[in-house]
Design a protein around this motif. Structure first.
Motif, mmCIF file in Angstrom:
data_model
loop_
_atom_site.group_PDB
_atom_site.id
_atom_site.type_symbol
_atom_site.label_atom_id
_atom_site.label_comp_id
_atom_site.label_asym_id
_atom_site.label_seq_id
_atom_site.Cartn_x
_atom_site.Cartn_y
_atom_site.Cartn_z
ATOM 1 N N GLU A 276 0.834 -1.206 0.000
ATOM 2 C CA GLU A 276 0.000 0.000 0.000
ATOM 3 C C GLU A 276 0.868 1.256 0.000
ATOM 4 O OE1 GLU A 276 -2.837 2.148 3.249
ATOM 5 O OE2 GLU A 276 -3.154 -0.006 2.978
ATOM 6 N N TRP A 277 1.876 1.288 0.849
ATOM 7 C CA TRP A 277 2.763 2.445 0.946
ATOM 8 C C TRP A 277 3.527 2.655 -0.361
ATOM 9 C CZ3 TRP A 277 8.210 2.513 0.845
ATOM 10 C CH2 TRP A 277 8.785 3.752 1.095
ATOM 11 N N THR B 84 2.850 1.663 -3.398
ATOM 12 C CA THR B 84 1.951 2.070 -4.475
ATOM 13 C C THR B 84 1.585 3.543 -4.349
ATOM 14 O OG1 THR B 84 1.081 -0.177 -4.616
ATOM 15 C CG2 THR B 84 -0.268 1.563 -5.586
ATOM 16 N N ALA B 85 1.397 4.017 -3.130
ATOM 17 C CA ALA B 85 1.049 5.424 -2.904
ATOM 18 C C ALA B 85 2.204 6.364 -3.263
ATOM 19 C CB ALA B 85 0.637 5.636 -1.453
ATOM 20 N N GLN B 86 3.439 5.851 -3.296
ATOM 21 C CA GLN B 86 4.606 6.672 -3.630
ATOM 22 C C GLN B 86 4.767 6.869 -5.133
ATOM 23 O OE1 GLN B 86 6.192 8.026 -0.859
ATOM 24 N NE2 GLN B 86 4.508 6.871 0.025
ATOM 25 N N SER C 147 3.932 7.863 -9.006
ATOM 26 C CA SER C 147 3.179 8.894 -9.722
ATOM 27 C C SER C 147 2.161 8.226 -10.645
ATOM 28 C CB SER C 147 4.126 9.754 -10.559
ATOM 29 O OG SER C 147 4.619 9.004 -11.665
ATOM 30 N N GLU C 148 1.308 9.039 -11.222
ATOM 31 C CA GLU C 148 0.412 8.551 -12.273
ATOM 32 C C GLU C 148 1.263 8.196 -13.491
ATOM 33 O OE1 GLU C 148 -2.923 8.058 -12.196
ATOM 34 O OE2 GLU C 148 -2.767 8.522 -10.054
#
Length: 75
Positions: A56-57, A59-61, A63-64
């Motif tokens: 989760e962490w 993936t949140a780091q 960019s698009e």
């Protein structure tokens, strides 16, 4: 099988080898101190991470998706 707890060295290896996102053990240690890292728990004198929290962490780091290096500057 379910989620597994990982030590800092194991978490670093998981992020680097399983997810292809290099994160050093020292970086995880620093993030425990300054914040901004993945969720962790204390087990006796060790910090341990759940695989799902690491995913989760990480993936949140990210960019698009981009198609070129100037894409973000144009927005």
């Amino acid at each position: 099988m379910g989620d597994h707890f990982l030590t800092k060295p194991q978490a670093s290896e998981f992020l680097t080898k399983s997810m292809g996102l290099p994160v050093a053990t020292k970086t995880l240690s620093k993030l425990i101190t300054v914040g901004g890292g993945p969720k962790y728990r204390k087990f006796r004198n060790r910090c341990v991470y759940l695989e799902s929290d690491l995913k989760e962490w990480a993936t949140a780091q990210l960019s698009e998706p981009r198609t070129n290096s100037t894409e973000e500057a144009q927005k």
